[in-house]
Write a protein that holds these residues in place. Structure first.
Motif, mmCIF file in Angstrom:
data_model
loop_
_atom_site.group_PDB
_atom_site.id
_atom_site.type_symbol
_atom_site.label_atom_id
_atom_site.label_comp_id
_atom_site.label_asym_id
_atom_site.label_seq_id
_atom_site.Cartn_x
_atom_site.Cartn_y
_atom_site.Cartn_z
ATOM 1 N N GLU A 1 0.830 -1.210 0.000
ATOM 2 C CA GLU A 1 0.000 0.000 0.000
ATOM 3 C C GLU A 1 0.863 1.258 0.000
ATOM 4 O OE1 GLU A 1 -2.456 -0.605 3.385
ATOM 5 O OE2 GLU A 1 -3.641 -2.190 2.456
ATOM 6 N N LEU A 2 1.974 1.224 0.733
ATOM 7 C CA LEU A 2 2.882 2.371 0.730
ATOM 8 C C LEU A 2 3.509 2.542 -0.643
ATOM 9 C CD1 LEU A 2 4.278 4.633 2.320
ATOM 10 C CD2 LEU A 2 6.034 2.991 2.985
ATOM 11 N N ALA A 3 3.887 1.438 -1.285
ATOM 12 C CA ALA A 3 4.468 1.506 -2.621
ATOM 13 C C ALA A 3 3.469 2.047 -3.639
ATOM 14 C CB ALA A 3 4.956 0.122 -3.047
ATOM 15 N N LEU A 4 2.191 1.704 -3.475
ATOM 16 C CA LEU A 4 1.157 2.177 -4.390
ATOM 17 C C LEU A 4 0.798 3.640 -4.160
ATOM 18 C CD1 LEU A 4 -1.235 -0.896 -4.377
ATOM 19 C CD2 LEU A 4 -0.204 0.121 -6.395
ATOM 20 N N GLY A 5 1.112 4.153 -2.974
ATOM 21 C CA GLY A 5 0.778 5.541 -2.672
ATOM 22 C C GLY A 5 -0.652 5.751 -2.242
ATOM 23 N N VAL A 6 -1.300 4.712 -1.687
ATOM 24 C CA VAL A 6 -2.701 4.837 -1.301
ATOM 25 C C VAL A 6 -2.904 5.170 0.174
ATOM 26 C CG1 VAL A 6 -3.490 3.295 -3.132
ATOM 27 C CG2 VAL A 6 -2.897 2.349 -0.902
ATOM 28 N N GLU B 1 2.919 6.326 9.836
ATOM 29 C CA GLU B 1 3.355 5.125 10.540
ATOM 30 C C GLU B 1 4.126 4.187 9.609
ATOM 31 O OE1 GLU B 1 3.554 4.388 13.489
ATOM 32 O OE2 GLU B 1 3.830 2.220 13.553
ATOM 33 N N ALA B 2 3.647 4.038 8.366
ATOM 34 C CA ALA B 2 4.333 3.180 7.406
ATOM 35 C C ALA B 2 5.717 3.733 7.078
ATOM 36 C CB ALA B 2 3.504 3.037 6.137
ATOM 37 N N LEU B 3 5.838 5.040 6.946
ATOM 38 C CA LEU B 3 7.145 5.653 6.679
ATOM 39 C C LEU B 3 8.091 5.455 7.860
ATOM 40 C CD1 LEU B 3 5.995 8.963 4.938
ATOM 41 C CD2 LEU B 3 7.128 7.011 3.854
ATOM 42 N N ARG B 4 7.535 5.523 9.075
ATOM 43 C CA ARG B 4 8.371 5.300 10.258
ATOM 44 C C ARG B 4 8.910 3.877 10.272
ATOM 45 N NH1 ARG B 4 8.469 2.824 14.688
ATOM 46 N NH2 ARG B 4 6.421 1.881 14.347
ATOM 47 N N TRP C 1 7.956 -4.083 -4.000
ATOM 48 C CA TRP C 1 6.603 -3.838 -4.505
ATOM 49 C C TRP C 1 6.598 -2.723 -5.543
ATOM 50 C CZ3 TRP C 1 2.701 -6.866 -4.525
ATOM 51 C CH2 TRP C 1 2.434 -7.733 -3.468
ATOM 52 N N ARG C 2 7.382 -1.657 -5.293
ATOM 53 C CA ARG C 2 7.429 -0.537 -6.218
ATOM 54 C C ARG C 2 7.866 -0.981 -7.614
ATOM 55 N NH1 ARG C 2 9.593 4.041 -2.587
ATOM 56 N NH2 ARG C 2 7.543 4.751 -1.987
ATOM 57 N N LEU C 3 8.887 -1.831 -7.637
ATOM 58 C CA LEU C 3 9.406 -2.321 -8.916
ATOM 59 C C LEU C 3 8.379 -3.194 -9.632
ATOM 60 C CD1 LEU C 3 13.072 -3.259 -7.899
ATOM 61 C CD2 LEU C 3 12.367 -1.389 -9.406
ATOM 62 N N GLN C 4 7.651 -4.002 -8.873
ATOM 63 C CA GLN C 4 6.730 -4.950 -9.481
ATOM 64 C C GLN C 4 5.388 -4.326 -9.861
ATOM 65 O OE1 GLN C 4 6.694 -9.106 -8.018
ATOM 66 N NE2 GLN C 4 7.942 -8.354 -6.338
ATOM 67 N N LEU C 5 4.914 -3.411 -9.039
ATOM 68 C CA LEU C 5 3.587 -2.862 -9.279
ATOM 69 C C LEU C 5 3.583 -1.774 -10.348
ATOM 70 C CD1 LEU C 5 2.241 -2.725 -5.624
ATOM 71 C CD2 LEU C 5 1.729 -4.388 -7.376
ATOM 72 N N GLY C 6 4.636 -0.979 -10.383
ATOM 73 C CA GLY C 6 4.809 0.036 -11.423
ATOM 74 C C GLY C 6 3.531 0.716 -11.887
ATOM 75 N N ALA D 1 -7.561 -2.274 -2.884
ATOM 76 C CA ALA D 1 -7.513 -3.693 -3.226
ATOM 77 C C ALA D 1 -6.399 -4.046 -4.191
ATOM 78 C CB ALA D 1 -8.850 -4.100 -3.839
ATOM 79 N N ALA D 2 -5.847 -3.086 -4.892
ATOM 80 C CA ALA D 2 -4.833 -3.404 -5.898
ATOM 81 C C ALA D 2 -3.664 -4.169 -5.311
ATOM 82 C CB ALA D 2 -4.330 -2.117 -6.557
ATOM 83 N N ALA D 3 -3.232 -3.792 -4.128
ATOM 84 C CA ALA D 3 -2.078 -4.463 -3.525
ATOM 85 C C ALA D 3 -2.353 -5.931 -3.288
ATOM 86 C CB ALA D 3 -1.714 -3.779 -2.202
ATOM 87 N N LEU D 4 -3.513 -6.248 -2.681
ATOM 88 C CA LEU D 4 -3.805 -7.645 -2.390
ATOM 89 C C LEU D 4 -4.248 -8.395 -3.635
ATOM 90 C CD1 LEU D 4 -5.450 -7.582 1.119
ATOM 91 C CD2 LEU D 4 -3.207 -8.412 0.462
ATOM 92 N N ALA D 5 -4.771 -7.698 -4.649
ATOM 93 C CA ALA D 5 -5.095 -8.375 -5.895
ATOM 94 C C ALA D 5 -3.835 -8.898 -6.552
ATOM 95 C CB ALA D 5 -5.827 -7.429 -6.847
ATOM 96 N N VAL D 6 -2.760 -8.144 -6.441
ATOM 97 C CA VAL D 6 -1.501 -8.611 -6.998
ATOM 98 C C VAL D 6 -0.988 -9.803 -6.213
ATOM 99 C CG1 VAL D 6 0.906 -8.006 -7.411
ATOM 100 C CG2 VAL D 6 -0.900 -6.386 -7.982
#
Length: 232
Positions: free
Chosen positions: A15-20, A28-31, A46-51, A100-105
């Motif tokens: 979710e952090l990689a997706l920016g949602v 908290e995720a950044l921490r 995730w960033r590399l894969q989700l693009g 849902a995009a993160a868990l769909a992947v």
């Protein structure tokens, strides 16, 4: 799932990689990313894969008819327990986000942790993240062209009962899509009569039921996970 992370931590990294993430959740995720090298590596992975899926999620409210139909059912309920169950279904569905995009992947990736091939969903597909207060997490993907829904549990509570999948369209009436597996991916050929209901804003939910009497006409327990469908 990435080595050293729980399913919830891996989903948070996605979710952090997706920016949602927003507000306190993002902070908290950044921490965690700064403090935990494994989590930071998962975010970059995730960033590399989700693009191309980055920031594709968008919040959408279900049609207003969903809750009016649920309220109508509540008004004719005969006992307090039924009222509590119906209220829980309504409250839980409102609480589900459109991340849902993160868990769909996660659903679309192979089960083996050594393979990281990304398979993008086809155009006009639908995805949903289902989660609940007890920690249940599931990912669902629906392909209208084939009329097939795939659902994969990421985490489920231990139970002697079996998970049953429900579709709740705009009229607020749950329709059973049958039992699903507690591991791996369950593929469901959605009946023609129900395919038109799998649209933006419709709700998927999972409850624990007796396997020997499934499929049921209505859920007999409160859902362990609820999620809203989003078309991509």
């Amino acid at each position: 799932m990435r080595s050293g992370l729980t399913p919830e931590q891996d989903a948070l990294a996605a979710e952090l990689a997706l920016g949602v993430l927003e507000g306190d959740e993002r902070a908290e995720a950044l921490r965690i990313r700064l403090a935990d090298p494994a989590f930071a590596a998962a975010v970059e992975d995730w960033r590399l894969q989700l693009g191309v899926l980055h920031e594709t999620g968008a919040d959408e409210l279900p049609p207003s008819g969903v809750w009016s139909a649920i309220d109508a059912r509540i008004s004719v309920a005969d006992d307090a327990e039924t009222v509590d169950k119906l209220r829980f279904w309504q409250r839980s569905a409102w609480a589900s986000g459109a991340v849902a995009a993160a868990l769909a992947v996660v659903l679309l990736l192979p089960d083996t942790p050594t393979v990281r091939t990304l398979v993008l969903p086809p155009s006009q597909s639908a995805i949903a993240q289902l989660n609940g207060e007890a920690g249940a997490i599931l990912a669902a993907s629906y392909t209208p062209q084939a009329g097939q829904l795939q659902i994969r549990p990421v985490d489920l509570p231990d139970s002697k009962l079996s998970p049953e999948l429900w579709l709740i369209p705009a009229d607020g009436v749950p329709r059973s899509l049958g039992l699903i597996g507690t591991t791996g991916t369950t593929k469901i050929d959605v009946p023609l009569a129900l395919r038109a209901y799998l649209t933006d804003g419709a709700v998927l939910a999972v409850s624990l039921e007796r396997a020997e009497t499934a499929p049921h006409k209505a859920p007999t327990s409160t859902p362990i996970a609820v999620g809203k469908i989003s078309t991509i």
